[in-house]
Write an enzyme that holds these catalytic residues in place. Structure first.
Site, PDB file in Angstrom:
ATOM      1  CD  GLU A  23       6.142 -21.928  11.524  1.00 11.58           C
ATOM      2  OE1 GLU A  23       5.147 -20.835  11.332  1.00 11.58           O
ATOM      3  OE2 GLU A  23       5.690 -22.657  12.378  1.00 11.58           O
TER       4      GLU A  23
ATOM      5  CD  GLU B 194      -2.989  -0.870   0.276  1.00  9.66           C
ATOM      6  OE1 GLU B 194      -3.314   0.347  -0.222  1.00  9.66           O
ATOM      7  OE2 GLU B 194      -3.770  -1.679  -0.007  1.00  9.66           O
TER       8      GLU B 194
END
Length: 292
Positions: free
Chosen positions: A111, A80
């Protein structure tokens, strides 16, 4: 020992027996704890904002790293920034363990991969003065721990965002942002309160840094990219409200300037777009220093 986010929440033990409204009420009651937890660490968040802004002002970059929900939230925040504040895409980046596939699907063991951590950090190619932010509810997966460890060796400012006071990655973070939100409404579902806390903190870090870099005037986001009709209408409204001119005058100035900031200087200082850009460049692009 289980991290806080993995423990069972006694207040929602019978959530599976409730109707929809009560389920929503129980979740909402837990969500109310998030803002209170973040309020407890505002001094640390403020310190992080100041340090990030200082780095970016000097030409540094920032990157978020995370797995699963945490990685996706980092991508959301970074994606954004360019349109909202008019920055180059490389200034704030984001990486998720497992790569592009992991944005939509779980990638097994990603992970816990030290190899992926090293590979993703290499893609970012950090240098001294850059900022590396690792996001992880438990703060324990090897991916995040290794990213911070390697980034610190490169001379980066390292920041860890976690919901676990005993997070392993804290040992490698210069600044630890640890809102203690407590057990989730659904045991182990750290996309809930922990995810909400992460999103709120990321909003503060990135938006706070942009504000300190002069990307706003008062609370107007004056460096937004004018890429569609909605954003052009928003830009025109900003020019009108900041300068007090009518719609036609704002339209003329914005068309000549191509952006809100330059248009405002043109109107407030009665000058050309070229002159306005020179004035802004002389003060590092901070509009308030030109028009007060």
């Amino acid at each position: 020992m289980l991290s806080i986010t993995e423990r069972s929440n006694k207040k929602t033990m019978n959530i599976d027996m409730e109707d929809g409204e009560q389920i929503a009420r129980l979740i909402n009651n837990e969500d109310k704890k998030v803002a209170r937890a973040i309020a407890e660490i505002l001094p640390q968040i403020g310190k992080a904002v100041d340090r990030i802004a200082d780095s970016l002002r000097k030409g540094g970059r920032m990157a978020y790293f995370g797995s699963g929900t945490s990685g996706r939230l980092g991508i959301l925040d970074a994606s954004e920034m360019q349109s909202t504040f008019g920055i180059p895409p490389e200034m704030i980046q984001a990486y998720i363990s497992g790569g592009t596939k992991a944005i939509r699907h779980a990638v097994e063991n990603a992970e816990d991969s030290v190899r992926l951590a090293a590979a993703d950090l290499k893609k970012f190619n950090p240098a001294a003065g850059d900022v590396v932010v690792v996001i992880s509810a438990s703060g324990n997966p090897l991916y995040g721990v290794k990213v911070l460890e390697l980034a610190r060796k490169k001379g980066c400012l390292t920041i860890g965002i976690t919901s676990n006071p005993a997070a392993k990655m804290s040992a490698y973070a210069d600044i630890v942002l640890n809102p203690v939100v407590g057990p989730e409404a659904v045991t182990g579902s750290s996309r809930m309160k922990s995810g909400t806390a992460q999103k709120m903190i990321l909003n503060m870090l990135s938006t706070g840094a942009m504000i300190k870099l002069g990307k706003t005037y008062h609370n107007y986001m004056i460096d937004l990219e004018i890429s569609n009709l909605k954003l052009r209408q928003r830009a025109l409204r900003f020019v009108r409200e900041i300068t007090g001119v009518d719609a036609a005058t704002a339209e003329t100035a914005l068309t000549a300037a191509g952006n809100v900031k330059t248009a405002c200087v043109m109107l407030k200082r009665n000058c050309s777009a070229e002159q306005a850009e020179k004035m802004l460049a002389a003060v590092g692009g901070v509009l308030r220093r030109v028009i007060g």
